[in-house]
Design a protein around this motif. Structure first.
Motif, PDB file in Angstrom:
ATOM      1  N   ALA A  43       0.830  -1.206   0.000  1.00 40.74           N
ATOM      2  CA  ALA A  43       0.000   0.000   0.000  1.00 40.74           C
ATOM      3  C   ALA A  43       0.867   1.259   0.000  1.00 40.74           C
ATOM      4  O   ALA A  43       0.591   2.227  -0.724  1.00 40.74           O
ATOM      5  CB  ALA A  43      -0.946  -0.014   1.203  1.00 40.74           C
ATOM      6  N   LYS A  44       1.914   1.246   0.807  1.00 40.95           N
ATOM      7  CA  LYS A  44       2.806   2.417   0.850  1.00 40.95           C
ATOM      8  C   LYS A  44       3.485   2.626  -0.494  1.00 40.95           C
ATOM      9  O   LYS A  44       3.687   3.763  -0.935  1.00 40.95           O
ATOM     10  CB  LYS A  44       3.846   2.238   1.956  1.00 40.95           C
ATOM     11  CG  LYS A  44       3.298   2.486   3.356  1.00 40.95           C
ATOM     12  CD  LYS A  44       4.398   2.436   4.404  1.00 40.95           C
ATOM     13  CE  LYS A  44       3.865   2.817   5.773  1.00 40.95           C
ATOM     14  NZ  LYS A  44       4.908   2.796   6.816  1.00 40.95           N
ATOM     15  N   LYS A  45       3.834   1.533  -1.158  1.00 39.17           N
ATOM     16  CA  LYS A  45       4.530   1.635  -2.441  1.00 39.17           C
ATOM     17  C   LYS A  45       3.689   2.365  -3.472  1.00 39.17           C
ATOM     18  O   LYS A  45       4.223   3.087  -4.328  1.00 39.17           O
ATOM     19  CB  LYS A  45       4.895   0.230  -2.933  1.00 39.17           C
ATOM     20  CG  LYS A  45       5.658   0.215  -4.238  1.00 39.17           C
ATOM     21  CD  LYS A  45       6.322  -1.128  -4.477  1.00 39.17           C
ATOM     22  CE  LYS A  45       5.311  -2.233  -4.659  1.00 39.17           C
ATOM     23  NZ  LYS A  45       5.968  -3.538  -5.006  1.00 39.17           N
ATOM     24  N   ILE A  46       2.368   2.212  -3.413  1.00 38.62           N
ATOM     25  CA  ILE A  46       1.505   2.870  -4.393  1.00 38.62           C
ATOM     26  C   ILE A  46       0.810   4.106  -3.816  1.00 38.62           C
ATOM     27  O   ILE A  46      -0.081   4.680  -4.442  1.00 38.62           O
ATOM     28  CB  ILE A  46       0.461   1.890  -4.959  1.00 38.62           C
ATOM     29  CG1 ILE A  46      -0.477   1.378  -3.873  1.00 38.62           C
ATOM     30  CG2 ILE A  46       1.154   0.735  -5.667  1.00 38.62           C
ATOM     31  CD1 ILE A  46      -1.640   0.535  -4.417  1.00 38.62           C
ATOM     32  N   GLY A  47       1.212   4.496  -2.598  1.00 38.81           N
ATOM     33  CA  GLY A  47       0.691   5.734  -2.027  1.00 38.81           C
ATOM     34  C   GLY A  47      -0.713   5.650  -1.477  1.00 38.81           C
ATOM     35  O   GLY A  47      -1.437   6.656  -1.459  1.00 38.81           O
ATOM     36  N   VAL A  48      -1.107   4.467  -0.983  1.00 31.62           N
ATOM     37  CA  VAL A  48      -2.429   4.299  -0.390  1.00 31.62           C
ATOM     38  C   VAL A  48      -2.288   4.156   1.126  1.00 31.62           C
ATOM     39  O   VAL A  48      -1.697   3.182   1.599  1.00 31.62           O
ATOM     40  CB  VAL A  48      -3.146   3.046  -0.954  1.00 31.62           C
ATOM     41  CG1 VAL A  48      -4.424   2.751  -0.169  1.00 31.62           C
ATOM     42  CG2 VAL A  48      -3.460   3.237  -2.428  1.00 31.62           C
ATOM     43  N   PRO A  49      -2.809   5.104   1.907  1.00 30.66           N
ATOM     44  CA  PRO A  49      -2.793   4.939   3.366  1.00 30.66           C
ATOM     45  C   PRO A  49      -3.638   3.731   3.767  1.00 30.66           C
ATOM     46  O   PRO A  49      -4.802   3.616   3.383  1.00 30.66           O
ATOM     47  CB  PRO A  49      -3.411   6.250   3.880  1.00 30.66           C
ATOM     48  CG  PRO A  49      -3.226   7.235   2.766  1.00 30.66           C
ATOM     49  CD  PRO A  49      -3.355   6.422   1.507  1.00 30.66           C
ATOM     50  N   CYS A  50      -3.056   2.816   4.524  1.00 32.14           N
ATOM     51  CA  CYS A  50      -3.709   1.558   4.891  1.00 32.14           C
ATOM     52  C   CYS A  50      -3.376   1.292   6.346  1.00 32.14           C
ATOM     53  O   CYS A  50      -2.192   1.227   6.703  1.00 32.14           O
ATOM     54  CB  CYS A  50      -3.202   0.434   3.985  1.00 32.14           C
ATOM     55  SG  CYS A  50      -3.848  -1.203   4.345  1.00 32.14           S
ATOM     56  N   ARG A  51      -4.372   1.148   7.200  1.00 33.10           N
ATOM     57  CA  ARG A  51      -4.085   1.052   8.631  1.00 33.10           C
ATOM     58  C   ARG A  51      -4.781  -0.114   9.303  1.00 33.10           C
ATOM     59  O   ARG A  51      -5.757  -0.678   8.787  1.00 33.10           O
ATOM     60  CB  ARG A  51      -4.475   2.342   9.337  1.00 33.10           C
ATOM     61  CG  ARG A  51      -5.973   2.579   9.428  1.00 33.10           C
ATOM     62  CD  ARG A  51      -6.293   3.574  10.534  1.00 33.10           C
ATOM     63  NE  ARG A  51      -7.695   3.903  10.594  1.00 33.10           N
ATOM     64  CZ  ARG A  51      -8.626   3.171  11.214  1.00 33.10           C
ATOM     65  NH1 ARG A  51      -8.291   2.032  11.775  1.00 33.10           N
ATOM     66  NH2 ARG A  51      -9.891   3.561  11.250  1.00 33.10           N
ATOM     67  N   LEU A  52      -4.266  -0.471  10.479  1.00 33.98           N
ATOM     68  CA  LEU A  52      -4.914  -1.464  11.324  1.00 33.98           C
ATOM     69  C   LEU A  52      -6.253  -0.935  11.813  1.00 33.98           C
ATOM     70  O   LEU A  52      -6.445   0.270  11.977  1.00 33.98           O
ATOM     71  CB  LEU A  52      -4.034  -1.796  12.527  1.00 33.98           C
ATOM     72  CG  LEU A  52      -2.726  -2.537  12.255  1.00 33.98           C
ATOM     73  CD1 LEU A  52      -1.933  -2.666  13.547  1.00 33.98           C
ATOM     74  CD2 LEU A  52      -2.985  -3.919  11.655  1.00 33.98           C
ATOM     75  N   ASP A  53      -7.156  -1.850  12.081  1.00 35.75           N
ATOM     76  CA  ASP A  53      -8.496  -1.457  12.496  1.00 35.75           C
ATOM     77  C   ASP A  53      -8.969  -2.343  13.644  1.00 35.75           C
ATOM     78  O   ASP A  53      -8.356  -3.368  13.968  1.00 35.75           O
ATOM     79  CB  ASP A  53      -9.462  -1.585  11.308  1.00 35.75           C
ATOM     80  CG  ASP A  53     -10.808  -0.915  11.545  1.00 35.75           C
ATOM     81  OD1 ASP A  53     -10.826   0.144  12.188  1.00 35.75           O
ATOM     82  OD2 ASP A  53     -11.840  -1.443  11.074  1.00 35.75           O
ATOM     83  N   GLY A  54     -10.057  -1.927  14.258  1.00 38.73           N
ATOM     84  CA  GLY A  54     -10.814  -2.739  15.198  1.00 38.73           C
ATOM     85  C   GLY A  54     -10.008  -3.367  16.315  1.00 38.73           C
ATOM     86  O   GLY A  54      -9.242  -2.713  17.026  1.00 38.73           O
ATOM     87  N   GLY A  55     -10.168  -4.690  16.445  1.00 42.72           N
ATOM     88  CA  GLY A  55      -9.528  -5.410  17.534  1.00 42.72           C
ATOM     89  C   GLY A  55      -8.022  -5.400  17.483  1.00 42.72           C
ATOM     90  O   GLY A  55      -7.363  -5.636  18.509  1.00 42.72           O
ATOM     91  N   ASN A  56      -7.438  -5.134  16.324  1.00 42.37           N
ATOM     92  CA  ASN A  56      -5.979  -5.047  16.257  1.00 42.37           C
ATOM     93  C   ASN A  56      -5.462  -3.763  16.879  1.00 42.37           C
ATOM     94  O   ASN A  56      -4.381  -3.743  17.462  1.00 42.37           O
ATOM     95  CB  ASN A  56      -5.507  -5.173  14.815  1.00 42.37           C
ATOM     96  CG  ASN A  56      -5.977  -6.448  14.166  1.00 42.37           C
ATOM     97  OD1 ASN A  56      -6.704  -6.413  13.181  1.00 42.37           O
ATOM     98  ND2 ASN A  56      -5.597  -7.596  14.716  1.00 42.37           N
ATOM     99  N   VAL A  57      -6.236  -2.686  16.759  1.00 37.94           N
ATOM    100  CA  VAL A  57      -5.877  -1.451  17.463  1.00 37.94           C
ATOM    101  C   VAL A  57      -5.995  -1.670  18.967  1.00 37.94           C
ATOM    102  O   VAL A  57      -5.114  -1.307  19.745  1.00 37.94           O
ATOM    103  CB  VAL A  57      -6.769  -0.277  17.003  1.00 37.94           C
ATOM    104  CG1 VAL A  57      -6.433   0.991  17.783  1.00 37.94           C
ATOM    105  CG2 VAL A  57      -6.607  -0.035  15.508  1.00 37.94           C
ATOM    106  N   LEU A  58      -7.091  -2.303  19.396  1.00 41.51           N
ATOM    107  CA  LEU A  58      -7.251  -2.640  20.808  1.00 41.51           C
ATOM    108  C   LEU A  58      -6.096  -3.519  21.281  1.00 41.51           C
ATOM    109  O   LEU A  58      -5.507  -3.291  22.337  1.00 41.51           O
ATOM    110  CB  LEU A  58      -8.592  -3.342  21.023  1.00 41.51           C
ATOM    111  CG  LEU A  58      -8.988  -3.703  22.453  1.00 41.51           C
ATOM    112  CD1 LEU A  58     -10.508  -3.803  22.558  1.00 41.51           C
ATOM    113  CD2 LEU A  58      -8.388  -5.037  22.893  1.00 41.51           C
TER     114      LEU A  58
END
Length: 276
Positions: A43-58
């Motif tokens: 995602a970073k290579k193509i310039g797309v912000p991509c993040r952890l969500d939900g229970g992984n943030v917890l």
């Protein structure tokens, strides 16, 4: 000093009870971690912000990584970037991981995508005639997976509830039983109904109200300030993109998230993982 949770358990006792080194669950978690690293790097290579969500943030905040009994990773991207990321992953396949959506797997009728591992298999032990078993067995790819969800602003919560109900019914009632009807229904929702909901949202919705995009089966309502811009978060010793305010995000979704739920309320997926 060893941190003790509200239940009297510690990080060490949780690891021993749920995901000790070498266990099937820990092996699954580490495979998913490798997949998440690959996904974020791509995602970073193509310039797309991509993040952890939900229970992984917890999990990152409470355990420094996976919730000990969890075998799941969820990641989110902006709805405007979702197709670009999926198209890139399909056009530049990984030797072990595959992007699963309705294009690559005609038995997949969800409004999000998955990154699937080709060297493992989730085997459900739901009842043979259960709806969830039919959904699982309708899919071509059944390995360990990371869910990739689009999210956006201008959302109208009651429309999202309606969209989710429609999508859930297509998946639970038709998948694995009526494939032609499932495909027609999915295409109608995906190309006509949900874009119409998005158009209505652009007129009447709140630009600062963020939710998973129409058709996802999640209903948390998040203010823009806790979603973007993304902020680094440490998960299993690796730095990932996370939400702008992970504490607020977790409080909205889970309340007092630093407390552990009772043992009988700890959601464990009803699958067995087979490594190939």
């Amino acid at each position: 000093m060893i941190e003790t949770f509200n239940t009297g358990e510690t990080q060490e006792t949780l690891r021993n009870d749920y995901n000790p080194d070498g266990s099937v669950l820990r092996r699954a978690q580490l495979r998913l971690l490798d997949m998440a690293i690959y996904l974020q790097e791509t995602a970073k290579k193509i310039g797309v912000p991509c993040r952890l969500d939900g229970g992984n943030v917890l999990g990152a905040l409470r355990h420094g990584g996976f919730i000990p009994w969890d075998d799941d990773i969820d990641m989110v991207v902006s709805q405007k970037d979702f197709k670009r990321l999926c198209d890139y992953l399909k056009a530049h396949p990984h030797p072990q991981y595959v992007l699963q959506d309705n294009d690559t797997d005609p038995g997949f009728y969800k409004e999000w995508a998955c990154l699937r591992d080709l060297k493992s298999e989730n085997r459900s032990h739901e009842a043979n005639n259960s709806e969830n078993r039919h959904v699982h067995e309708a899919q071509k790819y059944r390995g360990l997976h990371i869910d990739i969800f689009p999210y956006e602003g201008y959302m109208i919560p009651w429309l999202q509830h309606l969209a989710a109900k429609l999508s859930v019914n297509v998946n639970l009632k038709f998948a694995g039983r009526h494939p032609i009807l499932a495909q027609i229904s999915y295409k109608f929702l995906h190309h006509i109904v949900f874009p119409s909901f998005r158009w209505i949202g652009r007129i009447f919705g709140n630009p600062d109200l963020y939710m998973h995009s129409y058709g996802a089966w999640f209903y948390e309502q998040n203010p823009r300030r806790c979603m973007i811009p993304h902020k680094d978060i440490v998960f299993e010793g690796y730095t990932f993109e996370g939400p702008a305010d992970p504490d607020e995000l977790c409080r909205i979704a889970y309340g007092n998230y630093m407390d552990l739920p009772p043992k009988d309320k700890r959601d464990r997926h009803k699958v067995d993982v087979i490594f190939k």
